[in-house]
Design an enzyme around this catalytic site. Structure first.
Site, short mmCIF file in Angstrom:
data_model
loop_
_atom_site.label_atom_id
_atom_site.label_comp_id
_atom_site.label_asym_id
_atom_site.label_seq_id
_atom_site.Cartn_x
_atom_site.Cartn_y
_atom_site.Cartn_z
N SER A 27 -4.90 -17.17 -53.44
CA SER A 27 -3.68 -17.32 -52.65
C SER A 27 -4.05 -17.22 -51.18
O SER A 27 -5.08 -16.62 -50.83
CB SER A 27 -2.70 -16.19 -53.01
OG SER A 27 -1.63 -16.12 -52.08
N TYR B 211 -0.79 -7.23 -54.23
CA TYR B 211 -1.11 -8.65 -54.44
C TYR B 211 -2.14 -9.13 -53.41
O TYR B 211 -3.15 -9.75 -53.76
CB TYR B 211 0.17 -9.48 -54.35
CG TYR B 211 -0.03 -10.95 -54.65
CD1 TYR B 211 -0.19 -11.38 -55.95
CD2 TYR B 211 -0.05 -11.90 -53.64
CE1 TYR B 211 -0.37 -12.72 -56.25
CE2 TYR B 211 -0.22 -13.24 -53.91
CZ TYR B 211 -0.38 -13.65 -55.22
OH TYR B 211 -0.56 -14.98 -55.50
N GLY C 83 -5.58 -35.24 -77.66
CA GLY C 83 -6.67 -35.51 -78.57
C GLY C 83 -7.85 -34.58 -78.44
O GLY C 83 -8.88 -34.79 -79.10
N LYS D 2 -6.06 -10.38 -54.24
CA LYS D 2 -6.57 -11.71 -53.93
C LYS D 2 -7.73 -11.65 -52.93
O LYS D 2 -8.65 -12.48 -52.99
CB LYS D 2 -5.44 -12.61 -53.41
CG LYS D 2 -4.35 -12.88 -54.43
CD LYS D 2 -4.88 -13.51 -55.71
CE LYS D 2 -3.76 -13.86 -56.68
NZ LYS D 2 -4.25 -14.48 -57.93
#
Length: 275
Positions: free
Chosen positions: A157, A170, A69, A174
């Protein structure tokens, strides 16, 4: 569940994995939600393990979120491209209103040691995971400051603080995201804007499955993907993988009025494990 009625959120990487779970949780809490992701990039990923959705999935996500909604917008978003970000934000705000909440969940990774790491793959991972969050924040933070209310949640992470073999880009992305989180927290602190990083260990998503498949292909062990997934779960003190819904529940709380004093933090969800 804390109410987010009247709030508007943008979730990057919101069509898959953790981002999608977060979008559902925010919509359930009453927020209008705009989700974007890099749609349709299937070929030529140069070892990129990301699970990019297909164009048909955009309408499916939109329909699912509409069931709560709330106002919903879903579309293509390349966080590596500033003009694309500006277009997405304009469309999102036209549908859902000015963004009070930003969740930077867009991310990618790849199995590649430092030795021989291609420049283009390194730059793609950094540009998505770190620079993308910076670009989104740069666009939305001024409005939050002007309205004196905002929530920025970066999906990090445990790799931000613990290195992981063959994942230098990676881990670096992070770690950088954690620094960005803290700087934004200081900039927004006197204006009612918080900035927090949520750092899980292994989360059971399609991105994880693709990453583990790369590991299995490299190690030559002959293990099946399912065996490798089970091995990772067994290493966790709770003997399981973290679920996207756990991340989503925490993010929804951090976006609530009750969490206004939580900022400049790196909150880990690990089941007791680092990796």
């Amino acid at each position: 569940m804390a109410s987010l009625s009247g709030r508007s959120a943008i979730v990057t990487g919101g069509l898959t994995g953790q981002g999608l779970a977060i979008a559902h949780e925010l919509a359930k809490a009453g927020a209008s939600v705009a989700v974007g992701s890099y749609v349709g990039e299937a070929a030529g990923r140069q070892g990129d393990a990301a699970a990019y959705p297909e164009p048909t999935e955009v309408s499916d996500v939109r329909d699912a979120l509409n069931s709560y909604g709330s106002k919903v917008f879903a579309g293509h978003l390349d966080v590596r491209d500033t003009p694309a970000i500006k277009r997405f934000i304009a469309d999102a705000e036209a549908h859902c209103g000015p963004a009070d909440i930003l969740v930077n969940a867009a991310g990618t990774t790849a199995e590649q040691p430092v030795s021989g790491h291609p420049d283009d793959l390194w730059l793609k991972i950094i540009d998505t995971n770190l620079n993308g969050a910076f670009r989104m924040t740069r666009e939305l933070l001024p409005g939050m400051i002007a309205r004196r209310w905002g929530r920025i949640v970066n999906i990090g992470s445990t790799a931000a603080t613990v290195g992981w073999k063959d994942n230098p880009a990676y881990c670096a992305s992070k770690s950088g995201l954690l620094g960005l989180t803290k700087c934004v927290a200081l900039e927004g602190a006197s204006h009612g804007v918080t900035s927090v990083m949520v750092s899980p260990t292994w989360v059971e998503t399609e991105l994880m499955r693709r990453n583990v498949a790369q590991v299995v292909a490299r190690d030559g062990s002959g293990r099946t993907l399912e065996d490798a997934m089970a091995d990772i779960a067994a290493q966790n003190p709770q003997q399981r993988l973290i679920q996207p819904t756990e991340i989503a529940a925490l993010v929804a709380f951090l976006c609530s009025e009750a969490a206004k004093g939580i900022t400049a933090e790196n909150i880990q969800i690990t089941g007791g494990a680092l990796w």
